[in-house]
Design an enzyme around this catalytic site. Sequence first.
Site, mmCIF file in Angstrom:
data_model
loop_
_atom_site.group_PDB
_atom_site.id
_atom_site.type_symbol
_atom_site.label_atom_id
_atom_site.label_comp_id
_atom_site.label_asym_id
_atom_site.label_seq_id
_atom_site.Cartn_x
_atom_site.Cartn_y
_atom_site.Cartn_z
ATOM 1 N N HIS A 409 0.940 -1.155 -0.031
ATOM 2 C CA HIS A 409 -0.235 -0.074 0.060
ATOM 3 C C HIS A 409 0.920 1.200 -0.053
ATOM 4 O O HIS A 409 0.204 2.146 -0.129
ATOM 5 C CB HIS A 409 -0.792 0.014 1.204
ATOM 6 C CG HIS A 409 -2.226 0.072 0.762
ATOM 7 N ND1 HIS A 409 -2.845 1.055 0.099
ATOM 8 C CD2 HIS A 409 -3.498 -0.729 1.251
ATOM 9 C CE1 HIS A 409 -4.162 0.934 -0.351
ATOM 10 N NE2 HIS A 409 -4.503 -0.028 0.407
ATOM 11 N N ASP A 413 -2.615 1.732 -4.561
ATOM 12 C CA ASP A 413 -3.846 1.838 -3.767
ATOM 13 C C ASP A 413 -5.074 1.157 -4.775
ATOM 14 O O ASP A 413 -4.710 0.325 -5.757
ATOM 15 C CB ASP A 413 -4.464 3.480 -4.261
ATOM 16 C CG ASP A 413 -3.028 4.230 -3.339
ATOM 17 O OD1 ASP A 413 -2.884 3.889 -2.474
ATOM 18 O OD2 ASP A 413 -2.799 5.406 -3.911
#
Length: 439
Positions: A409, A413
């Site tokens: 992350h 995304d």
Amino acid sequence: MAIEQIKMPQLGESVTEGTISKWLVSVGDKVNKYDPLAEVMTDKVNAEVPSSFDGVIKELIAEEDGTYEVGEVILTIETEGGGSSEPQASEETSAPAKEEAPKSESKSVASTPAADAPKGGRYSPAVLKLSQEHGIDLSQVAGTGAGGRITRKDLNKIIETGNIPTADNAPKAEAPAKAEAPKQEAPKAAASKPAKAAGTNVPVVPGDEEIPVTGVRKAIAANMLKSKHEAPHGWTMMEVDVTNLVEYRNSIKGEFKKKEGFNLTFFAFFVKAVAQALKEYPQINSMWAGDKIVRKKDINLNIAVATQDALYTPVIKNADEKTIKGIAREIGELAGKVRAGKLTGADMSGGTFTVNNTGSFGSVQSMGIINHPQAAILQVESIVKRPVVMDNGMIAVRDMVNLCMSLDHRVLDGLVCGQFMQRVREILENTSKENTSVY
């Protein structure tokens, strides 16, 4: 005569150490240049270390099962030619004899040649490192190696017992008689409790089997731990209808095997779809690099291949440029190399994204750990027949598969990952005899 050194080679771009799994030579053996000297195991490959010289084996410095950093000396060879007949290490230590006082201040075990003599020569780098880490006085250790050499196994046994011989507890003449009684009582006190594996709180009782951790297992553990600690893992899953793909592959697999000589697997279709989607969504083909994100130009796909005790991830280079047939061939060749122990550093280097065929074990859903330093890994699960509600409201039995993706992350995304997964699904669901060629 001259003494030449053979050092631990770098067997891959990210390899920093190797384990001597087996010596192929002994002291006194005559070898020619390029003759294999030892089998070395890393987290990437198993390989042979070749000789760089013609000569006679002078000393095996490294030990079997010992792990050494790239560049460490593992053996010496006596060659014909100019120079001293003494080992280079000896020349180095004798040259600065005038600086004896500064050297005597050093606390390194390496600077105590007097202690070396009874053990049959210099200590190996692994023994020195281990002794310094645990404060072991090597002059009090009886070696079990050739010529009384102290091995890593000797030190590990000492560490497991907890009876560390240090300079402060060197035995005195009258000590054995006085200490004899307490030593006999110690086992009685310990008998009421199960022993514990060295350095852990894991109880070990009679009947338990303690299995030494191999170099490959240690490397896998370190890489997985690094990935989980550094990368904030996100996870997403998508269901894909691959009925047309299954029908197409099953209709041509027999003819393909007869013509090409190798199998056309379902996995080849998935790898090709992922490579194509990565070309359209290059953000996925990236790596975290501290203050920047590196977007890789080449699409080099690691595929996971398991053996009984380890997992390897060889690389299909430039997968986006290959046909389904070409990918199927490489999958078979790389898997064969893994199982034969013939992977090379080149086979393991340069990967930018990993595809794992977890479905081959019957898995239908899994959460993979990212192959550090990549940004994502895709798990291809088992193809199963399930009842599905079609667009016309009818229920039909379809071939369905789950694609599970773990993502870093920091780099990616949900939006771009969702778009990427949708594109993979679209390619797979449109794979059929009418619009897809394997060539």
